[in-house]
Motif scaffolding. Structure first.
Motif, short mmCIF file in Angstrom:
data_model
loop_
_atom_site.label_atom_id
_atom_site.label_comp_id
_atom_site.label_asym_id
_atom_site.label_seq_id
_atom_site.Cartn_x
_atom_site.Cartn_y
_atom_site.Cartn_z
N ALA A 1 40.51 -20.75 64.23
CA ALA A 1 40.18 -19.37 64.60
C ALA A 1 39.02 -19.36 65.58
CB ALA A 1 39.82 -18.55 63.36
N VAL A 2 39.02 -18.36 66.44
CA VAL A 2 37.90 -18.14 67.35
C VAL A 2 37.40 -16.71 67.14
CG1 VAL A 2 39.45 -17.48 69.25
CG2 VAL A 2 37.11 -18.20 69.75
N VAL A 3 36.09 -16.56 67.06
CA VAL A 3 35.49 -15.23 66.87
C VAL A 3 34.91 -14.77 68.20
CG1 VAL A 3 33.86 -13.86 65.53
CG2 VAL A 3 34.90 -15.90 64.50
N CYS A 4 35.32 -13.58 68.64
CA CYS A 4 34.90 -13.04 69.95
C CYS A 4 34.22 -11.68 69.76
CB CYS A 4 36.10 -12.86 70.87
SG CYS A 4 37.15 -14.31 71.05
N ASN A 5 33.25 -11.38 70.59
CA ASN A 5 32.64 -10.06 70.63
C ASN A 5 33.18 -9.30 71.83
OD1 ASN A 5 31.18 -12.07 72.16
ND2 ASN A 5 29.71 -10.43 72.66
N ILE A 6 33.18 -7.95 71.70
CA ILE A 6 33.67 -7.12 72.80
C ILE A 6 32.55 -6.87 73.82
CG2 ILE A 6 34.57 -4.83 73.40
CD1 ILE A 6 36.03 -4.79 70.74
N THR A 7 31.36 -6.60 73.31
CA THR A 7 30.20 -6.38 74.20
C THR A 7 29.03 -7.19 73.68
OG1 THR A 7 29.28 -4.51 72.98
CG2 THR A 7 31.02 -4.01 74.60
N ASP A 8 27.95 -7.21 74.46
CA ASP A 8 26.75 -7.95 74.07
C ASP A 8 26.15 -7.40 72.78
OD1 ASP A 8 26.99 -9.60 76.21
OD2 ASP A 8 25.52 -8.55 77.47
N ALA A 9 26.45 -6.16 72.44
CA ALA A 9 25.87 -5.55 71.25
C ALA A 9 26.29 -6.27 69.97
CB ALA A 9 26.28 -4.07 71.17
N GLN A 10 27.41 -6.96 69.98
CA GLN A 10 27.89 -7.67 68.78
C GLN A 10 27.61 -9.17 68.84
OE1 GLN A 10 30.90 -6.24 70.68
NE2 GLN A 10 29.89 -4.27 70.22
N ALA A 11 26.96 -9.64 69.90
CA ALA A 11 26.79 -11.07 70.11
C ALA A 11 26.06 -11.75 68.95
CB ALA A 11 26.06 -11.33 71.42
N GLU B 1 32.13 -12.09 79.22
CA GLU B 1 33.43 -11.84 79.86
C GLU B 1 34.11 -10.66 79.17
OE1 GLU B 1 34.48 -13.37 82.46
OE2 GLU B 1 33.34 -15.23 82.54
N LYS B 2 35.09 -10.06 79.87
CA LYS B 2 35.88 -9.00 79.26
C LYS B 2 36.66 -9.57 78.08
CE LYS B 2 36.49 -6.11 83.38
NZ LYS B 2 37.48 -5.50 84.30
N ILE B 3 36.86 -8.75 77.06
CA ILE B 3 37.56 -9.23 75.86
C ILE B 3 38.99 -9.64 76.19
CG2 ILE B 3 38.32 -6.91 75.19
CD1 ILE B 3 37.28 -9.88 72.91
N THR B 4 39.61 -8.99 77.18
CA THR B 4 40.98 -9.37 77.53
C THR B 4 41.04 -10.80 78.05
OG1 THR B 4 40.61 -8.34 79.70
CG2 THR B 4 41.78 -7.03 78.02
N ARG B 5 40.00 -11.19 78.79
CA ARG B 5 39.97 -12.56 79.30
C ARG B 5 39.71 -13.55 78.18
NH1 ARG B 5 36.77 -14.95 84.62
NH2 ARG B 5 37.45 -17.11 84.32
N LYS B 6 38.83 -13.20 77.26
CA LYS B 6 38.56 -14.08 76.13
C LYS B 6 39.83 -14.31 75.31
CE LYS B 6 33.69 -12.76 75.48
NZ LYS B 6 32.72 -12.23 74.51
N LEU C 1 39.80 -13.58 66.31
CA LEU C 1 39.10 -12.54 65.55
C LEU C 1 38.14 -11.81 66.48
CD1 LEU C 1 38.26 -14.62 62.32
CD2 LEU C 1 40.38 -13.47 62.95
N VAL C 2 38.30 -10.49 66.57
CA VAL C 2 37.55 -9.69 67.55
C VAL C 2 36.63 -8.71 66.83
CG1 VAL C 2 37.73 -8.07 69.48
CG2 VAL C 2 39.42 -9.93 69.22
N MET C 3 35.38 -8.61 67.32
CA MET C 3 34.38 -7.71 66.76
C MET C 3 33.89 -6.72 67.80
SD MET C 3 31.94 -10.28 64.62
CE MET C 3 30.99 -8.88 64.07
N GLY C 4 33.96 -5.44 67.45
CA GLY C 4 33.33 -4.38 68.22
C GLY C 4 32.29 -3.69 67.35
N ASP C 5 31.72 -2.59 67.84
CA ASP C 5 30.69 -1.87 67.07
C ASP C 5 31.24 -1.40 65.73
OD1 ASP C 5 28.74 -2.23 68.96
OD2 ASP C 5 29.17 -0.34 70.01
N ARG C 6 32.44 -0.89 65.73
CA ARG C 6 33.01 -0.35 64.48
C ARG C 6 33.17 -1.46 63.44
NH1 ARG C 6 38.79 2.88 63.90
NH2 ARG C 6 38.64 3.24 61.64
N GLU C 7 33.62 -2.63 63.89
CA GLU C 7 33.82 -3.75 62.96
C GLU C 7 32.48 -4.19 62.36
OE1 GLU C 7 37.40 -3.22 65.09
OE2 GLU C 7 35.39 -3.61 65.93
N VAL C 8 31.44 -4.18 63.20
CA VAL C 8 30.11 -4.56 62.70
C VAL C 8 29.64 -3.56 61.64
CG1 VAL C 8 27.68 -4.84 63.32
CG2 VAL C 8 29.46 -5.76 64.81
N GLU C 9 29.86 -2.28 61.91
CA GLU C 9 29.40 -1.23 60.98
C GLU C 9 30.15 -1.28 59.66
OE1 GLU C 9 29.95 2.41 63.06
OE2 GLU C 9 28.46 1.95 64.62
N THR C 10 31.45 -1.56 59.70
CA THR C 10 32.29 -1.47 58.51
C THR C 10 32.53 -2.82 57.82
OG1 THR C 10 34.30 -1.69 59.85
CG2 THR C 10 33.49 0.55 59.40
#
Length: 638
Positions: free
Chosen positions: A544-554, A578-583, A596-605
């Motif tokens: 598995a690879v874990v990716c963030n959508i923006t720097d806010a989840q890094a 990089e853009k999440i689509t490229r990752k 596995l992708v993380m955005g702000d919502r995923e971090v919050e929940t």
């Protein structure tokens, strides 16, 4: 007075003729369709041309393109068509040999320069033109010396050399089609018009008679089939095989490389070595769960041992040798002598049998450079080698247990199509007929009890005992012979191994040489090609690879990855800007099973978006559920 000729056909029916009759005439008497389709015949078990004259009562099968013998005749004749075309286009070229090989043929030529891709296309085009002329193929016989002079007069010195090596006084057969005549035993198709579905594949170098001191020849490879559909299917398979080539994928996925500083050996990169470890540790558990004791023998053994086993006389040229303090040694090409020496330590009782040894043994074989192929044909390799010491009466039960185990292992790796073959006693052999009867029956009954349909390979056993070959078929239908179990009473005799039987008498054990995956290097190459690099999660170097959508989840990505690693998963992170689509695209190109992708919502929940390999979108779930999902896939080996 001439007696009538009676022909018995495969269905038992008979046809009578008032005089000698050709194979073609018999086919024509049955029907015009068969006569048109006939490529040759099998008279009393011998393959012949359709022009062959039957002088006396005989059993006859008409050979068509539907028969395996017919397909071989097509390939054999297409090799001659290739030589015909080359002579038409390049009259100065000399022809040498042109045998049938799997799926096709090759022909070696002596020419002043290498053939180019453009030459290959021109030759194939000319072959098509010659086939379209539908020229009759005829046979004649010449005395050896006359044939030598004939080919010398044509400037075909290689052919003259070949014929000159035949004992004096013998005759040779020649086949002619149009302006081209070649030395050949035959049989051939009746005319060039029967050769329609072929393609030239490549040109390679080959030394005359395989000797590097001789001239380098031009070897042209081709394939030929009985139908347009079969040819197209084969070419499609080759295209797919090229995409799956383990050498290409090994480089793209950063698994291994082969280096000129150590030809025929593998440099494993971290990802490739991780895959290796999954295979080895799985097989190690197979050993421990099935009564095997793991052992480890030395790499270098004295020459005298190899002389006792017989390997020195029969295998010397394939062994790497060394010397120390005026003693000669060899790197082991196989593990069996070492296992015998371990067995001999201490007194063994009949109560100890069957005794099963297993070893991930490193072996070295001095394979010719031209035979090396990625990680599938190497000089240094590791075998999942095992030897079972048992009595004659225990062979069958051991075969049943081994076959059942082998089927389970292959299924876990994704192989469910297995071919079983039993090789029986050769003409030159040791041992009594009774011992051979008992060993062959034990192997056969073991396969039957395991629910396996199998075919016999008469005479293909080793000189000391019969064996079973287990051949798996991959996703492209290609066969790979990996597993084997072989009966051997010979090696314990040569190395003086024994056990104390229930009557107090010392007796020789039987050794069963057995392997499931065989060479781990080769098997991993097969695995990579089977799965086109997209290995199932339990084998994948990175699961598995874990990716963030923006720097806010890094900052959260490493924390999630740590939880996954604690759960036993092999994980990478991608926190690049990089853009999440490229990752996602890059992770997919690496054939990672789960993204596995993380955005702000995923971090919050406390959730994560899980995208399985091949899926077009992810599914959001709690992290614990994502871990359970991946663990389930790993446990089930899906």
């Amino acid at each position: 007075m001439f007696e009538m000729v009676q022909i018995t056909l495969p269905d038992g029916s008979q046809r009578s003729f008032e005089q000698a009759v050709t194979v073609f005439d018999v086919a024509a008497s049955i029907g015009a369709g068969l006569a048109k389709a006939a490529l040759g015949g099998k008279v009393d078990g011998n393959l012949v041309d359709t022009s062959f004259t039957i002088q006396k009562d005989a059993k006859l099968s008409i050979i068509t393109a539907k028969d395996a013998d017919g397909l071989e005749m097509i390939r054999h004749s297409t090799a001659h068509l290739l030589a015909y075309a080359v002579k038409e286009l390049f009259p100065e070229a000399q022809v040498t040999i042109g045998p049938v090989i799997e799926h096709g043929f090759y022909y070696d030529f002596s020419y002043k320069r290498p053939f180019t891709p453009e030459d290959l296309a021109a030759i194939e085009k000319k072959m098509g033109e010659l086939a379209a002329k539908d020229e009759k193929v005829t046979r004649r016989v010449l005395p050896r010396d006359e044939a030598v002079e004939y080919f010398k007069s044509l400037g075909e010195h290689y052919k003259a050399e070949i014929i000159g090596s035949i004992p004096a006084g013998q005759e040779v057969s020649l086949y002619r089609e149009g302006a081209f005549e070649d030395l050949c035993r035959g049989p051939h198709v009746p005319s060039t018009g029967k050769l329609k579905f072929f393609k030239l594949m490549k040109v390679a170098g080959a030394y005359w008679r395989g000797d590097h001191r001789n001239e380098m020849l031009q070897r042209v490879y081709g394939v030929a089939f009985a139908s347009k559909e079969d040819l197209a299917q084969h070419l499609t398979m080759l295209e797919e095989a090229e995409k799956r080539d383990h050498r290409k994928l090994g480089k793209e996925l950063d698994m291994f490389h082969i280096d000129e500083h150590s030809p025929g050996t593998v440099f494993w990169h971290p990802k490739g070595w991780t895959l290796w470890q999954q295979v080895e540790q799985y097989m190690r558990k197979v050993y421990t769960d099935n009564g095997y004791q793991e052992v480890k023998g030395p790499q270098i053994l004295d020459q005298s041992l190899w002389e006792k086993t017989g390997h020195w006389d029969k295998y010397r040229e394939n062994m790497f040798v060394t010397e120390s303090e005026k003693r000669d040694y060899a790197l082991k090409p196989m593990n069996c002598p070492g296992h015998i020496l371990i067995f001999k330590q201490g007194i063994k009782s009949y109560r100890d049998l069957p005794l099963r040894y297993g070893e991930f043994g490193n072996c070295h074989r001095n394979e010719p450079t031209g035979g090396l192929h990625g990680i599938m044909r190497v000089r240094a390799f590791t075998q999942d080698d095992g030897h079972i010491f048992c009595t004659e009466d225990q062979i069958q039960s051991e075969v049943i247990a081994f076959t059942t185990l082998l089927k389970k292992v292959y299924a876990d790796f994704g192989f469910n199509n297995i071919i079983y073959k039993l090789s029986t006693r050769p003409e030159k052999r040791i041992g009594t007929e009774e011992s051979w009867d008992k060993a062959e029956a034990a192997l056969a009954e073991g396969l039957k009890a395991s629910g396996c349909d199998f075919e016999y390979l008469p005479g293909e056993g080793a000189f000391y005992g019969p064996k079973i070959e287990y051949t798996l078929k991959d996703a492209l239908g290609r066969p790979w012979q990996c597993g084997t179990i072989q009966v051997d009473p010979n090696l314990p005799e040569r190395l003086d191994a024994d056990f104390v039987d229930s009557d107090g008498v010392r007796k020789r054990p039987i050794v069963l040489h057995r392997a499931i995956v065989g060479s781990l290097e080769r098997f991993i190459g097969i695995l990579i090609e089977q799965h086109a690099g997209a290995l199932p999660a339990w084998l994948a170097p990175v699961q598995a690879v874990v990716c963030n959508i923006t720097d806010a989840q890094a900052d959260h990505v490493p924390k999630v990855a740590a939880q996954l690693r604690t759960a036993g998963l092999r994980v990478e992170t991608d926190t690049r800007g990089e853009k999440i689509t490229r990752k996602i695209a890059e992770a997919a190109s690496k054939k990672i099973p789960y993204i596995l992708v993380m955005g702000d919502r995923e971090v919050e929940t406390g959730t994560i978006a899980v995208r399985a390999r091949g899926a077009t979108q992810g599914t959001v779930m709690p992290l614990a559920d994502a871990v359970a999902l991946i663990q389930k896939a790993i446990a089930e080996k899906v």
